[in-house]
Design an enzyme around this catalytic site. Structure first.
Site, PDB file in Angstrom:
ATOM      1  N   TYR A  39     -28.850 -42.525  -0.132  1.00  0.00           N
ATOM      2  CA  TYR A  39     -29.817 -42.294  -1.015  1.00  0.00           C
ATOM      3  C   TYR A  39     -30.138 -40.816  -1.077  1.00  0.00           C
ATOM      4  CZ  TYR A  39     -30.070 -47.573  -0.946  1.00  0.00           C
ATOM      5  OH  TYR A  39     -29.946 -48.726  -0.891  1.00  0.00           O
ATOM      6  N   HIS A  97     -24.051 -49.660   6.194  1.00  0.00           N
ATOM      7  CA  HIS A  97     -24.267 -49.639   4.690  1.00  0.00           C
ATOM      8  C   HIS A  97     -23.215 -50.403   3.938  1.00  0.00           C
ATOM      9  CE1 HIS A  97     -26.447 -47.679   1.015  1.00  0.00           C
ATOM     10  NE2 HIS A  97     -26.036 -48.762   0.867  1.00  0.00           N
TER      11      HIS A  97
END
Length: 268
Positions: A39, A97
């Protein structure tokens, strides 16, 4: 430390917009923040926490390891970099992730490295994200189910993932739902609007309450104070068995995020 049922997602938020969102969320009562290396906002999350006046010990902080950092040379050093950006000695939860099987990910090695990070005190708990049943089983086989706190997966009224959810429940692995509002696509659903009208609620609150009532943790994001407050109120909304069944009928395998270079073969 149990995973909080309600948190703030920070996907696609950056810079001052992210800082304002996190500070506002903490101000109105959120105490869990979800971020990730990819991110590129961990430093901003850390700044927002410092500026919020809320003690770090009172915040449940999650980050996720990106696929470029899966090697023995990179995983633990990358997590230490994340901690530095976040301004903390340890996070509460660290996830893998994406499993990225098409990239040749060695699930056993990655999970063992993640467990080592936990043993070093860099993270209180560890888990996985976007793992299907087969890959979750590989993770269990590699480090033991007792070390896997959650599988964070896309779930919404339009993507209910029942086979995977049932499997995770059998394993006593918590389910964290992301994309619970399906990029906002569920907000105008006639069924959800009908249920919302019965409760003087919003369709977003109904979708979140649906997930919460099934025991999932949710991490919706918003940049608006009124929406952050409204989403939190989903915790007070109790849906009837009939209403839950009405939402169950909305399943359409409506997956929003499915990158071929990262995703596994999804369970049907």
């Amino acid at each position: 430390m149990q995973i909080p049922q309600f948190g703030l997602g920070t996907y696609r938020l950056n810079d001052q917009i992210l800082i304002n969102s996190v500070k506002t969320a903490l101000d109105v009562g959120y105490r869990a923040i979800d971020t990730a290396q990819i991110y590129e906002n961990e430093a901003a999350v850390g700044q927002a926490i410092r500026e919020s006046g809320i003690a770090r010990k009172d915040i449940f902080l999650t980050t996720k390891i990106w696929i470029n950092n899966f090697s023995e040379q990179r995983l633990i050093p990358s997590l230490k970099e994340s901690l530095q950006k976040l301004g903390t000695d340890a996070v509460d939860l660290t996830l893998i992730h994406w499993p990225a099987p098409s990239q040749g990910t060695d699930i056993t090695e990655v999970m063992q490295l993640l467990l080592e990070a936990k043993q070093q005190g860099l993270t209180q708990q560890i888990g996985i994200s976007n793992f299907n049943i087969a890959l979750t089983q590989q993770a269990i086989d590699s480090i033991g189910v007792e070390h896997i706190a959650t599988n964070q997966i896309e779930l919404s009224p339009y993507l209910q993932n029942q086979h995977l959810v049932d499997y995770l429940r059998e394993q006593n692995i918590d389910v964290t739902s992301y994309m619970t509002l399906a990029y906002g696509k569920v907000l105008n659903d006639p069924t959800l609007l009908e249920i919302a009208a019965q409760h003087q609620a919003t369709s977003a609150q109904v979708a979140l309450a649906w997930a919460l009532q099934q025991g999932y943790a949710v991490i919706p994001s918003s940049t608006k104070r009124e929406n952050l407050i409204s989403n939190l109120k989903a915790q007070d909304l109790k849906l009837s068995a009939e209403e839950m069944q009405m939402i169950a009928q909305l399943e359409r395998n409506g997956r929003e995020i499915d990158p071929p270079e990262l995703a596994p073969v999804w369970d049907k």
